[in-house]
Design an enzyme around this catalytic site. Structure first.
Site, PDB file in Angstrom:
ATOM      1  N   GLU A 206       8.581  34.480  14.299  1.00 34.22           N
ATOM      2  CA  GLU A 206       8.356  33.442  13.289  1.00 34.22           C
ATOM      3  C   GLU A 206       7.617  32.383  14.052  1.00 34.22           C
ATOM      4  O   GLU A 206       6.473  31.898  13.583  1.00 34.22           O
ATOM      5  CB  GLU A 206       9.479  33.059  12.736  1.00 34.22           C
ATOM      6  CG  GLU A 206      10.146  34.144  11.575  1.00 34.22           C
ATOM      7  CD  GLU A 206      11.083  34.986  12.428  1.00 34.22           C
ATOM      8  OE1 GLU A 206      11.002  35.121  13.758  1.00 34.22           O
ATOM      9  OE2 GLU A 206      12.116  35.744  11.801  1.00 34.22           O
ATOM     10  N   ARG A 262      21.974  27.895  18.967  1.00 38.79           N
ATOM     11  CA  ARG A 262      22.796  27.302  18.187  1.00 38.79           C
ATOM     12  C   ARG A 262      23.613  26.137  18.554  1.00 38.79           C
ATOM     13  O   ARG A 262      24.255  25.604  17.887  1.00 38.79           O
ATOM     14  CB  ARG A 262      23.568  28.272  17.399  1.00 38.79           C
ATOM     15  CG  ARG A 262      24.667  29.068  18.120  1.00 38.79           C
ATOM     16  CD  ARG A 262      25.063  30.360  17.295  1.00 38.79           C
ATOM     17  NE  ARG A 262      25.833  31.287  18.196  1.00 38.79           N
ATOM     18  CZ  ARG A 262      25.556  32.151  18.993  1.00 38.79           C
ATOM     19  NH1 ARG A 262      24.171  32.544  18.863  1.00 38.79           N
ATOM     20  NH2 ARG A 262      26.410  32.994  19.513  1.00 38.79           N
ATOM     21  N   HIS A 378      29.321  21.327  -9.980  1.00 41.88           N
ATOM     22  CA  HIS A 378      28.533  21.545 -11.160  1.00 41.88           C
ATOM     23  C   HIS A 378      27.884  22.932 -11.019  1.00 41.88           C
ATOM     24  O   HIS A 378      27.143  23.396 -11.733  1.00 41.88           O
ATOM     25  CB  HIS A 378      27.612  20.831 -11.629  1.00 41.88           C
ATOM     26  CG  HIS A 378      28.486  19.354 -11.856  1.00 41.88           C
ATOM     27  ND1 HIS A 378      28.728  18.963 -13.214  1.00 41.88           N
ATOM     28  CD2 HIS A 378      28.429  18.137 -11.070  1.00 41.88           C
ATOM     29  CE1 HIS A 378      29.376  17.691 -12.943  1.00 41.88           C
ATOM     30  NE2 HIS A 378      29.197  17.353 -11.836  1.00 41.88           N
TER      31      HIS A 378
HETATM   32  O1  F6P Z   1      18.405  34.836  15.411  1.00 37.58           O
HETATM   33  C1  F6P Z   1      18.367  34.950  16.680  1.00 37.58           C
HETATM   34  C2  F6P Z   1      18.116  33.800  17.680  1.00 37.58           C
HETATM   35  O2  F6P Z   1      17.880  34.279  18.795  1.00 37.58           O
HETATM   36  C3  F6P Z   1      19.004  32.574  17.578  1.00 37.58           C
HETATM   37  O3  F6P Z   1      20.008  32.911  18.376  1.00 37.58           O
HETATM   38  C4  F6P Z   1      18.054  31.405  18.018  1.00 37.58           C
HETATM   39  O4  F6P Z   1      18.452  30.144  17.754  1.00 37.58           O
HETATM   40  C5  F6P Z   1      16.767  31.679  17.353  1.00 37.58           C
HETATM   41  O5  F6P Z   1      16.825  33.191  17.238  1.00 37.58           O
HETATM   42  C6  F6P Z   1      15.779  31.328  17.885  1.00 37.58           C
HETATM   43  O6  F6P Z   1      15.364  31.611  19.011  1.00 37.58           O
HETATM   44  P1  F6P Z   1      14.288  30.944  20.113  1.00 37.58           P
HETATM   45  O7  F6P Z   1      14.720  29.624  20.186  1.00 37.58           O
HETATM   46  O8  F6P Z   1      14.317  31.875  21.513  1.00 37.58           O
HETATM   47  O9  F6P Z   1      12.962  31.201  19.564  1.00 37.58           O
END
Ligand code: F6P
Length: 527
Positions: A206, A262, A378
């Site tokens: 992404e 995280r 609500h």
């Molecule tokens: O969803 C998996 C994950 O590895 C998370 O633990 C992490 O925060 C996120 O994808 C983003 O990862 P990156 O910082 O390597 O793009």
């Protein structure tokens, strides 16, 4: 000990929970006999935990503490703060709390140098010493990242928006859905916008797709690729991939293997926060978290807020089969707290093998969910009050309003009255009506956390509290809170499906459901 179910305390708790399941048990009655609040509440600086509205007596807490002792919780806490490699499947330490040690006392040179780099960058942007390609002052920052590289900074920027220096406005793009980046850049001026590519790995689909789309947008707006150097910075462990993307060395901020995504808002991943509220406030955020670290590290288990909160969730998931708990902040500015906590908590605790790679013998991570009150009253509170599911709640109240004036104070008092009335109603219930549908069963447990005001220090402390509560549960359940292998399979399969969607012939053989859905999408997209 590996399995908590083999402990003596687990066996004792099995007996103790029967008292609370008895049809005559009334949570409200526990308040008739003693001053439950003073026994079952803990303060740390400006934060108060009232856990008296829970299914606990002195004996229950003693036994839960006994469970923590049998599971060697104190050693595990010490191991984390000592930098031991507690993330065993990846052979890494978990040093998020080291990021919060004040610079003057911090012996980790990488952390200190990173904070100084952040400081110089924030100062240069705010002062106008570092401008956009046309010489205009930077006014907008777009953070492109997902999961831990998005949720923490996005939540904290909104929570602390009243501390904004008003120099730069933060925006967040996480979803690969083109609508996400599209709607953010639609309102932005390319000459005054900087993109932060936040990705520990620098290979998250992404983020990389959005980073390229942002680059294309900037080039199309400016008419030249020469502006990329001035308008893109990156935070990553993968400097090679970032350089290949076009990030200049001086625009590269470090990330470290020993810092989980995280748990990373305390590092350069927090750059959007520092740009939004300034470095002094960012340091206050770290200071508040550090204070909670010290509380967690040095306070006896019984007076230790993250320990008690973690043990209560172990109690409800293990002995009352609670499958979820709700976190309801009575603060509009904390509305993203549940979303942030969902990754922290469920990516950490959604595990079914223990530290010896064997199946766990108890329930582990429950679902964490929630939304800001009073709005949540609500929407889902009907189910909390009269539904059949057993759902403990954490109420989070902020005492002082974030705006001034008598009117704001009055509405704040309505907000707080609602927060307290909901936990009271859940605990006490109401049997007065002869109509069954008007009865409130009560006997629904909750915690109430109060902070005096929403400022960087208190917020840092609150977030660190939930990080440590998460760790406590992982220790009791004997699972690794710092890996996330469960996200891999979907990523691999999505590559295969992407190929099938974009190439006319694919070697992959999918089940009839997946194959038909691919075909349907292909037909709609006119392949
Ligand atoms: O969803 C998996 C994950 O590895 C998370 O633990 C992490 O925060 C996120 O994808 C983003 O990862 P990156 O910082 O390597 O793009």
């Amino acid at each position: 000990m590996t399995n908590p179910t083999e402990s003596n305390a687990w066996n004792d708790l099995l007996h103790l929970c029967a008292d609370f399941k008895h049809e005559d048990f009334r949570l409200a009655q526990l308040f008739e006999h003693n001053d439950r609040f003073s026994e079952f509440s803990i303060s740390h600086e400006n934060l108060l935990l009232d856990y008296s509205k829970n299914f606990v007596t002195t004996e229950t807490i003693d036994t839960l503490i006994g469970l923590a002792q049998e599971m060697e919780l104190t050693d595990a806490i010490n191991a984390m703060f000592a930098g031991e490699k507690i993330n065993t499947t990846e052979n890494r330490a978990a040093l998020h709390s080291t990021c919060r040690i004040p610079e003057a006392e911090n012996s980790n040179a990488e952390i200190v140098s990173c904070l100084q780099q952040m400081d110089s960058f924030v100062t240069a942007i705010h002062s106008g010493e570092r401008n956009g390609y046309s010489g205009s002052k930077i006014t907008d920052i777009v953070n492109i990242g997902i999961g831990g590289s998005d949720l923490g900074p996005a939540f904290v920027c909104e929570a602390l928006s009243s501390f904004s220096t008003n120099d730069t406005k933060p925006h967040f793009v996480s979803n690969v859905d083109p609508a996400d980046l599209g709607q953010v850049v639609a309102g932005l001026d390319p000459t005054t916008t900087i993109f932060i590519i936040a990705s520990k790995s620098f290979n998250t689909l992404e983020t990389i797709q959005n980073a390229h789309a942002a680059k294309n947008w900037l080039i199309s707006q400016s008419g030249s690729p020469d502006c990329i150097g001035d308008h893109f910075v990156a935070i990553t462990t993968n400097s090679a991939a970032a350089s290949e993307f076009g990030i200049q060395e001086q625009n590269l901020f470090p990330m470290w293997e020993w810092l989980g995504g995280r748990y990373s808002l305390w590092s350069a991943i927090g750059l959007p926060i520092a740009l939004s509220i300034g470095m002094n406030n960012f340091r206050q955020l770290l200071a508040g978290a550090h204070s909670m670290d010290k509380h967690f590290h040095s306070t006896e288990l019984r007076k230790n807020i993250p320990v008690i909160m973690g043990l209560l969730t172990v109690w409800y998931t293990g002995f009352f089969n609670a499958h979820s708990h709700a976190v309801v902040p009575y603060s509009q500015k904390l509305q993203q707290f549940p979303a942030y906590l969902q990754q922290l908590y469920m990516e950490s605790l959604g595990k079914s093998v223990n530290k010896n790679d064997q199946p766990v013998t108890s329930n582990t991570g429950d679902v964490l969910w929630g939304a800001a009150g009073t709005n949540a009253q609500h929407s889902f509170f009907q189910l909390l009050h009269q539904g059949t599911a057993f759902i403990p709640v954490d109420f989070v109240g902020v005492i002082k309003p974030t705006s001034d004036g008598n009117d704001a104070m009055r509405r704040q008092q309505y907000l707080l009255a609602n927060c307290l009335s909901q936990s009271l109603a859940l605990m006490q219930g109401n049997n007065d009506s002869s109509d069954q549908h008007k009865k409130f069963q009560g006997n629904k447990p909750s915690n109430t956390l109060l902070i005096d005001k929403l400022n960087p220090y208190n917020l840092g402390s609150l977030i660190a509290l939930y990080e440590h509560k998460t760790y406590v549960q992982s220790v009791i359940w004997s699972i690794n809170a710092f890996d996330q292998w469960g996200v891999q399979l979907g990523k691999v399969l999505s590559d295969d499906i992407f190929k099938a969607l974009t190439e006319s012939s694919s070697d992959n053989e999918f089940d009839s459901s997946t194959a038909s859905l691919i075909k349907q999408i292909g037909e709609f997209l006119n392949y």
